[in-house]
Design a protein around this motif. Structure first.
Motif, short mmCIF file in Angstrom:
data_model
loop_
_atom_site.label_atom_id
_atom_site.label_comp_id
_atom_site.label_asym_id
_atom_site.label_seq_id
_atom_site.Cartn_x
_atom_site.Cartn_y
_atom_site.Cartn_z
N SER A 119 29.64 -16.87 25.59
CA SER A 119 30.96 -17.09 26.18
C SER A 119 31.04 -18.46 26.82
N THR A 121 32.14 -18.86 29.68
CA THR A 121 31.69 -18.60 31.05
C THR A 121 30.19 -18.86 31.20
N VAL A 288 37.72 -15.87 31.69
CA VAL A 288 38.16 -14.48 31.91
C VAL A 288 39.68 -14.36 31.80
N GLY A 292 39.97 -13.92 27.90
CA GLY A 292 39.69 -12.49 27.99
C GLY A 292 38.22 -12.15 27.90
N GLU A 293 37.35 -13.06 28.32
CA GLU A 293 35.91 -12.80 28.27
C GLU A 293 35.53 -11.77 29.33
N ARG A 294 34.59 -10.91 28.97
CA ARG A 294 34.13 -9.87 29.89
C ARG A 294 33.20 -10.46 30.94
N LEU A 295 33.30 -9.90 32.13
CA LEU A 295 32.50 -10.42 33.24
C LEU A 295 31.82 -9.26 33.96
N SER A 296 30.50 -9.14 33.79
CA SER A 296 29.77 -8.10 34.50
C SER A 296 29.35 -8.64 35.87
N THR A 299 26.89 -11.71 36.42
CA THR A 299 27.25 -13.08 36.07
C THR A 299 27.70 -13.89 37.28
#
Length: 327
Positions: A119, A121, A288, A292-296, A299
């Motif tokens: 990503s 990110t 994000v 629309g990137e996922r962020l746990s 991170t």
């Protein structure tokens, strides 16, 4: 993005290639340095988004080549407007060719390839490890720059943060190892490049604008030779990816160079370097919110640990105390 990010102290950085040239401070900035500082953080933070969008339509090497072409065009235009000349010495051009490889052609290409599988990110967070790599080089290559305990602790803390970002306790699940390694090598390349610049190009007498223009030009020529051989030429020019590459080059490289060196000349490399710590925050927010990137949870937590470690590595090196002889 810290395409030319301020790296750590020591052979550090990016910014500092010696004292500002005589023409670097000739023009008084129209905007307050704080506004330019914020603009630079936004430009570099969004650069990772631009890379991601560009690689959706173009091969990574063509994304990087386009970036270099548009960045060089911006600096060439400013050079013409100010009637400045490029360096003439062969020795300087030789050193600038090496700098253009380690500070531009190689890391820009690695980030572009990395974002095929990771990503934007994560790429932005990996970029923030440049001060940590600079600290490693300070210990290995600069014997007179002995780190104090705080800087060593910062180095260890920073790399713990990297492990948290990657989810090491889960076997790095969900992260592409190859893409992550490429992003980290790109960040390391910045540190190597700025060490080389500090050792070979300090005090040349040329302005930052002249040196940067020549460096980008040489990096562009390097990519122009390699790209057609190793990457397929694009068969179409989709509007959004093309605009992303243009913005990546004109803003993220050309304008960013001008703003960065202006900040270094006005407020010094230490303050200008602080922009490095805002870049991953903006890269994460952009990735994000827009992509629309996922962020746990690990991170952002790991990113904060990385930034805290990088900040600690910027503490002044230990100075030997001299005992005063009694009169």
């Amino acid at each position: 993005m810290p395409p030319v990010p301020p790296l750590p102290r020591l052979p550090r950085p990016p910014p500092d290639r010696g004292a500002p040239g005589p023409r670097d401070t000739a023009v008084r900035p129209l905007l307050d340095w704080r506004l330019r500082f914020g603009a630079l953080a936004l430009i570099w933070g969004f650069s990772f988004l631009f890379i991601k969008v560009g690689t959706e339509a173009f091969a990574p090497l063509y994304v990087t080549l386009g970036r270099m072409v548009f960045g060089t065009a911006v600096l060439a235009g400013v050079l013409l407007a100010r009637r400045e000349r490029l360096p003439r010495e062969r020795r300087v051009w030789g050193h600038l060719a090496v700098a253009g490889f380690f500070l531009n052609a190689l890391p820009f290409s690695l980030f572009a390839y990395a974002e095929l599988t990771i990503s934007s990110t994560l790429a932005g967070i990996c970029n923030a490890t440049s001060p940590l790599w600079g600290m490693v080089l300070a210990v290995v290559a600069v014997s007179e720059d002995r780190p104090n305990r705080q800087r060593v602790a910062g180095l260890g803390l920073g790399f713990i943060g990297v492990l948290i970002v990657l989810g090491a306790w889960q076997g790095f699940s969900g992260q592409d190892p190859a893409g992550t390694v490429m992003a980290l090598i790109a960040s390391f390349s910045y540190a190597v490049g700025w060490l080389y610049v500090r050792r070979t190009l300090t005090g040349t007498g040329h302005s930052h604008l002249s040196m940067s223009g020549a460096q980008l030009l040489l990096g562009t020529l390097q990519l122009a030779v390699v790209t057609p051989v190793f990457a397929p030429a694009p068969d179409s020019l989709p509007v959004l990816p093309l605009l992303s590459v243009i913005a990546l080059g004109a803003l993220g490289t050309g304008v960013a160079f001008l703003v960065q060196y202006g900040l270094v000349a006005e407020v010094g490399p230490t303050t200008a370097m602080m922009v490095t710590y805002f870049v991953p925050v903006i890269a994460t927010a952009a990735g994000v919110a827009i992509l629309g990137e996922r962020l746990s949870w690990n991170t952002p937590v790991g990113a904060l640990v990385v930034l805290a470690g990088a900040a600690l590595t910027q503490s002044p090196p230990r100075r030997k105390r001299t005992r005063r002889q009694p009169a």
